[in-house]
Design an enzyme around this catalytic site. Sequence first.
Site, PDB file in Angstrom:
ATOM      1  N   GLY A 195     -63.586  45.790 -55.741  1.00  0.00           N
ATOM      2  CA  GLY A 195     -64.045  44.519 -56.859  1.00  0.00           C
ATOM      3  C   GLY A 195     -63.377  43.365 -56.584  1.00  0.00           C
ATOM      4  O   GLY A 195     -62.692  43.094 -55.527  1.00  0.00           O
ATOM      5  N   ALA A 228     -58.680  40.626 -45.640  1.00  0.00           N
ATOM      6  CA  ALA A 228     -57.643  39.743 -45.539  1.00  0.00           C
ATOM      7  C   ALA A 228     -56.767  40.175 -46.607  1.00  0.00           C
ATOM      8  O   ALA A 228     -55.570  39.719 -46.353  1.00  0.00           O
ATOM      9  CB  ALA A 228     -58.138  38.239 -45.788  1.00  0.00           C
ATOM     10  N   TYR A 278     -55.097  48.196 -52.457  1.00  0.00           N
ATOM     11  CA  TYR A 278     -56.414  48.020 -51.797  1.00  0.00           C
ATOM     12  C   TYR A 278     -56.057  47.528 -50.278  1.00  0.00           C
ATOM     13  O   TYR A 278     -56.649  48.185 -49.486  1.00  0.00           O
ATOM     14  CB  TYR A 278     -57.389  46.950 -52.463  1.00  0.00           C
ATOM     15  CG  TYR A 278     -58.291  46.290 -51.861  1.00  0.00           C
ATOM     16  CD1 TYR A 278     -59.492  47.286 -51.843  1.00  0.00           C
ATOM     17  CD2 TYR A 278     -58.461  45.214 -51.160  1.00  0.00           C
ATOM     18  CE1 TYR A 278     -60.644  46.842 -51.079  1.00  0.00           C
ATOM     19  CE2 TYR A 278     -59.386  44.757 -50.666  1.00  0.00           C
ATOM     20  CZ  TYR A 278     -60.759  45.421 -50.401  1.00  0.00           C
ATOM     21  OH  TYR A 278     -62.012  44.766 -49.874  1.00  0.00           O
ATOM     22  N   GLU A 290     -67.228  40.591 -59.893  1.00  0.00           N
ATOM     23  CA  GLU A 290     -67.641  39.445 -59.201  1.00  0.00           C
ATOM     24  C   GLU A 290     -66.230  38.868 -58.584  1.00  0.00           C
ATOM     25  O   GLU A 290     -65.334  38.959 -59.378  1.00  0.00           O
ATOM     26  CB  GLU A 290     -68.491  38.795 -60.131  1.00  0.00           C
ATOM     27  CG  GLU A 290     -67.788  38.207 -61.262  1.00  0.00           C
ATOM     28  CD  GLU A 290     -67.780  39.073 -62.520  1.00  0.00           C
ATOM     29  OE1 GLU A 290     -68.245  40.191 -62.274  1.00  0.00           O
ATOM     30  OE2 GLU A 290     -67.401  38.585 -63.695  1.00  0.00           O
ATOM     31  N   THR A 298     -55.365  28.369 -53.208  1.00  0.00           N
ATOM     32  CA  THR A 298     -56.463  28.323 -52.312  1.00  0.00           C
ATOM     33  C   THR A 298     -56.994  29.423 -51.669  1.00  0.00           C
ATOM     34  O   THR A 298     -56.438  30.507 -51.460  1.00  0.00           O
ATOM     35  CB  THR A 298     -55.830  27.424 -51.139  1.00  0.00           C
ATOM     36  OG1 THR A 298     -54.669  28.167 -50.535  1.00  0.00           O
ATOM     37  CG2 THR A 298     -55.166  25.904 -51.492  1.00  0.00           C
ATOM     38  N   ARG A 310     -54.807  31.458 -49.078  1.00  0.00           N
ATOM     39  CA  ARG A 310     -55.298  32.378 -47.879  1.00  0.00           C
ATOM     40  C   ARG A 310     -56.653  31.527 -47.376  1.00  0.00           C
ATOM     41  O   ARG A 310     -57.287  31.179 -47.959  1.00  0.00           O
ATOM     42  CB  ARG A 310     -55.960  33.568 -48.683  1.00  0.00           C
ATOM     43  CG  ARG A 310     -56.556  34.487 -47.388  1.00  0.00           C
ATOM     44  CD  ARG A 310     -57.150  35.990 -48.001  1.00  0.00           C
ATOM     45  NE  ARG A 310     -55.878  36.687 -48.351  1.00  0.00           N
ATOM     46  CZ  ARG A 310     -55.844  37.676 -49.338  1.00  0.00           C
ATOM     47  NH1 ARG A 310     -56.811  37.872 -50.128  1.00  0.00           N
ATOM     48  NH2 ARG A 310     -54.637  38.322 -49.784  1.00  0.00           N
TER      49      ARG A 310
HETATM   50  P1  NAD Z   1     -69.652  46.467 -52.595  1.00  0.00           P
HETATM   51  O1  NAD Z   1     -68.710  47.234 -53.486  1.00  0.00           O
HETATM   52  O2  NAD Z   1     -70.855  45.783 -53.259  1.00  0.00           O
HETATM   53  O3  NAD Z   1     -70.097  47.877 -51.468  1.00  0.00           O
HETATM   54  C1  NAD Z   1     -69.445  48.875 -51.279  1.00  0.00           C
HETATM   55  C2  NAD Z   1     -70.431  50.017 -51.577  1.00  0.00           C
HETATM   56  O4  NAD Z   1     -69.778  51.245 -51.340  1.00  0.00           O
HETATM   57  C3  NAD Z   1     -70.785  50.110 -52.956  1.00  0.00           C
HETATM   58  O5  NAD Z   1     -72.435  49.981 -53.293  1.00  0.00           O
HETATM   59  C4  NAD Z   1     -70.374  51.326 -53.472  1.00  0.00           C
HETATM   60  O6  NAD Z   1     -71.337  52.198 -54.375  1.00  0.00           O
HETATM   61  C5  NAD Z   1     -70.277  52.027 -52.109  1.00  0.00           C
HETATM   62  N1  NAD Z   1     -69.547  53.265 -52.224  1.00  0.00           N
HETATM   63  C6  NAD Z   1     -68.094  53.389 -53.120  1.00  0.00           C
HETATM   64  N2  NAD Z   1     -67.658  54.789 -52.887  1.00  0.00           N
HETATM   65  C7  NAD Z   1     -68.727  55.424 -52.479  1.00  0.00           C
HETATM   66  C8  NAD Z   1     -68.740  56.898 -52.277  1.00  0.00           C
HETATM   67  N3  NAD Z   1     -67.959  57.609 -52.511  1.00  0.00           N
HETATM   68  N4  NAD Z   1     -69.747  57.245 -51.575  1.00  0.00           N
HETATM   69  C9  NAD Z   1     -70.779  56.458 -51.216  1.00  0.00           C
HETATM   70  N5  NAD Z   1     -70.978  54.973 -51.426  1.00  0.00           N
HETATM   71  C10 NAD Z   1     -69.642  54.641 -51.906  1.00  0.00           C
HETATM   72  O7  NAD Z   1     -68.670  45.775 -51.585  1.00  0.00           O
HETATM   73  P2  NAD Z   1     -69.126  44.773 -50.563  1.00  0.00           P
HETATM   74  O8  NAD Z   1     -68.508  43.369 -51.053  1.00  0.00           O
HETATM   75  O9  NAD Z   1     -70.446  44.936 -50.326  1.00  0.00           O
HETATM   76  O10 NAD Z   1     -68.004  45.455 -49.608  1.00  0.00           O
HETATM   77  C11 NAD Z   1     -68.248  45.806 -48.152  1.00  0.00           C
HETATM   78  C12 NAD Z   1     -67.135  46.375 -47.593  1.00  0.00           C
HETATM   79  O11 NAD Z   1     -66.724  45.000 -47.011  1.00  0.00           O
HETATM   80  C13 NAD Z   1     -65.973  47.199 -48.299  1.00  0.00           C
HETATM   81  O12 NAD Z   1     -65.308  47.897 -47.385  1.00  0.00           O
HETATM   82  C14 NAD Z   1     -64.981  46.010 -48.620  1.00  0.00           C
HETATM   83  O13 NAD Z   1     -63.665  46.325 -48.972  1.00  0.00           O
HETATM   84  C15 NAD Z   1     -64.901  44.994 -47.297  1.00  0.00           C
HETATM   85  N6  NAD Z   1     -64.719  43.373 -47.752  1.00  0.00           N
HETATM   86  C16 NAD Z   1     -65.366  42.922 -48.528  1.00  0.00           C
HETATM   87  C17 NAD Z   1     -65.167  41.640 -48.778  1.00  0.00           C
HETATM   88  C18 NAD Z   1     -65.969  40.671 -49.806  1.00  0.00           C
HETATM   89  O14 NAD Z   1     -65.596  39.609 -49.895  1.00  0.00           O
HETATM   90  N7  NAD Z   1     -67.083  41.055 -50.007  1.00  0.00           N
HETATM   91  C19 NAD Z   1     -63.966  41.072 -48.386  1.00  0.00           C
HETATM   92  C20 NAD Z   1     -63.134  41.808 -47.664  1.00  0.00           C
HETATM   93  C21 NAD Z   1     -63.365  43.233 -47.263  1.00  0.00           C
END
Ligand code: NAD
Length: 324
Positions: free
Chosen positions: A76, A119, A149, A191, A219, A283
């Site tokens: 999140g 990151a 996390y 968000e 930043t 960052r």
């Molecule tokens: P998101 O939370 O929208 O998507 C993650 C999805 O995983 C969700 O839909 C959630 O329901 C699903 N999920 C969680 N637990 C689950 C479970 N037990 N079984 C099945 N599904 C499950 O996040 P996102 O922004 O789409 O991120 C996707 C990936 O990228 C994640 O691993 C996140 O850590 C990584 N990430 C995202 C960002 C970013 O800025 N969005 C930055 C760094 C890393």
Amino acid sequence: MKQILVLGAGGFIGSHLVKRLKAEGNWVRGVDVKYPRYEETPADDFVIGDLREQYVVRQVIDRRFDEVYQLAADMGGAGYIFTGQHDAEIMHNSATINLNVLDACHKRNIKRIFYSSSACMYPQENQEDPNNPNCREDSAYPAHPDSEYGWEKLFSERLFLAYHRNHGIEARVARYHNIFGPLGSWNDGREKSPAAICRKVAMAQDGGEIEIWGDGTQTRSFLFIDECLEGTIRLTRSGFTGPVNIGSDEMVTINQLVDIVSSIAGKQLYKRHIPGPLGVRGRNSDNTLIRERLEWAPSLTLRAGLEKTYAWISEQIRRKANDR
Ligand code: NAD
């Protein structure tokens, strides 16, 4: 036609990725505990299932997929990750998913699997100077992420790399930096700052004020979703394992981010700084390695991505108002 599995396909990045892979003409299975929130999925098969359950993972990984994208994680925005209230769930849930997925992929002899690290795994002391953060890939150790996390991401990166070394899985590990765009969380407490600021600006009256967490001088850089998908697919199909940053190197302060969104909206707004969970002081993505290894790096401007995101969030707000 490739057979592709997207885990976390109901989430922000996963739902965009499914669309993109379908547009390429692939057969795609998506898995998540929920369907995408804002649009119907074009996946050929979408399984609602909990990837913490080993039997679910074995069921959905029922064939030798050509590519697997592992995006499912408990995550999140700052309000979810940095308060400390969700640490146990974040670590337990995400690590369990990664352990289950790698075990099942190995048993099916699946070769190519992408993992989205973050990151947030970089040491906090390298990110104390907002003007000069160090996020080079080789600065990860000695490790000292500022959140559980980040620690879980570091553990799981190592897990993917271990399967690569010991079992010949072509793991591809990316460290995403703040991805944003339409169809992402914008009003549910998960968000991130670009979406939160677009929402606050869209809801503010011209000449009014908006609240910003912290003094606004911290930043960050923000990567538009289309660029994230491009980098993800290029890395997965490349000969490079990573870990590698997938992020923008256009660094801005949060105050500058607010100014860009206000100017897109055509509004003059006063910023009121209030206490809130913040994360590190600075960052920015270091794109030296991705340029070197993939001969590519993101190039879309922050403003161009924010214009699309602001338009989508304003539309969501209008629809909500009309529904009342
Ligand atoms: P998101 O939370 O929208 O998507 C993650 C999805 O995983 C969700 O839909 C959630 O329901 C699903 N999920 C969680 N637990 C689950 C479970 N037990 N079984 C099945 N599904 C499950 O996040 P996102 O922004 O789409 O991120 C996707 C990936 O990228 C994640 O691993 C996140 O850590 C990584 N990430 C995202 C960002 C970013 O800025 N969005 C930055 C760094 C890393």
